[in-house]
Write a protein that holds these residues in place. Structure first.
Motif, PDB file in Angstrom:
ATOM      1  N   THR A 106      35.513   2.030   4.723  1.00  0.00           N
ATOM      2  CA  THR A 106      35.531   0.878   3.819  1.00  0.00           C
ATOM      3  C   THR A 106      36.807   0.087   4.071  1.00  0.00           C
ATOM      4  O   THR A 106      37.889   0.657   4.146  1.00  0.00           O
ATOM      5  CB  THR A 106      35.491   1.326   2.349  1.00  0.00           C
ATOM      6  N   VAL A 107      36.638  -1.224   4.198  1.00  0.00           N
ATOM      7  CA  VAL A 107      37.771  -2.116   4.443  1.00  0.00           C
ATOM      8  C   VAL A 107      37.650  -3.290   3.488  1.00  0.00           C
ATOM      9  O   VAL A 107      36.574  -3.871   3.324  1.00  0.00           O
ATOM     10  CB  VAL A 107      37.762  -2.640   5.901  1.00  0.00           C
ATOM     11  N   TYR A 108      38.752  -3.654   2.852  1.00  0.00           N
ATOM     12  CA  TYR A 108      38.812  -4.840   2.014  1.00  0.00           C
ATOM     13  C   TYR A 108      39.667  -5.866   2.739  1.00  0.00           C
ATOM     14  O   TYR A 108      40.759  -5.544   3.226  1.00  0.00           O
ATOM     15  CB  TYR A 108      39.420  -4.520   0.651  1.00  0.00           C
ATOM     16  N   THR A 109      39.173  -7.083   2.848  1.00  0.00           N
ATOM     17  CA  THR A 109      39.929  -8.134   3.521  1.00  0.00           C
ATOM     18  C   THR A 109      39.659  -9.458   2.838  1.00  0.00           C
ATOM     19  O   THR A 109      38.710  -9.591   2.058  1.00  0.00           O
ATOM     20  CB  THR A 109      39.579  -8.195   5.024  1.00  0.00           C
ATOM     21  N   GLU A 110      40.491 -10.434   3.110  1.00  0.00           N
ATOM     22  CA  GLU A 110      40.278 -11.775   2.570  1.00  0.00           C
ATOM     23  C   GLU A 110      40.692 -12.786   3.615  1.00  0.00           C
ATOM     24  O   GLU A 110      41.409 -12.474   4.566  1.00  0.00           O
ATOM     25  CB  GLU A 110      41.048 -11.982   1.276  1.00  0.00           C
TER      26      GLU A 110
END
Length: 114
Positions: free
Chosen positions: A35-39
């Motif tokens: 799982t990766v969170y990016t913006e």
């Protein structure tokens, strides 16, 4: 491993014709995490598609390997577009993909037509 990187890609016009038409994450997303969170910062406007693109060292085109491209069932399965406006400047989406090809010595082959 044949993976050069995995990038979050946003395009104002779909299909894109060159990589210069795309907004993309400045660095590859990690491929060793589930799982990766990016913006990403985008200018106000309409975007025809958002996707994850796999840059594979074995592929001839740098626009060929799509890992995730959400489709809009209410719009003839066209790519899911979205708008960034002053009133609603944030768009959130969860993209799912299988990372096993990116972690192995394989690549996509064939013709892609949009």
């Amino acid at each position: 491993m044949n993976t050069q990187g995995i990038y979050l890609i946003v395009t104002p016009d779909f299909p894109p014709h060159t990589i210069n038409e795309l907004y993309h994450s400045p660095n590859s997303l990690p491929i060793d995490q589930d799982t990766v969170y990016t913006e990403m910062e985008l200018p106000i406007g309409h975007y025809d598609a958002i996707s994850l693109w796999w840059y594979n060292t074995e592929t001839e085109s740098n626009l060929a390997d799509v890992l995730a491209l959400p489709l809009d069932p209410s719009n003839s399965l066209e790519p899911l577009g979205f708008d960034i406006t002053e009133e609603d400047p944030v768009y959130e989406i969860e993209l799912s993909c299988q990372l096993e090809p990116c972690r192995s010595r394989c690549c996509h082959r064939g013709n892609y037509q949009f």
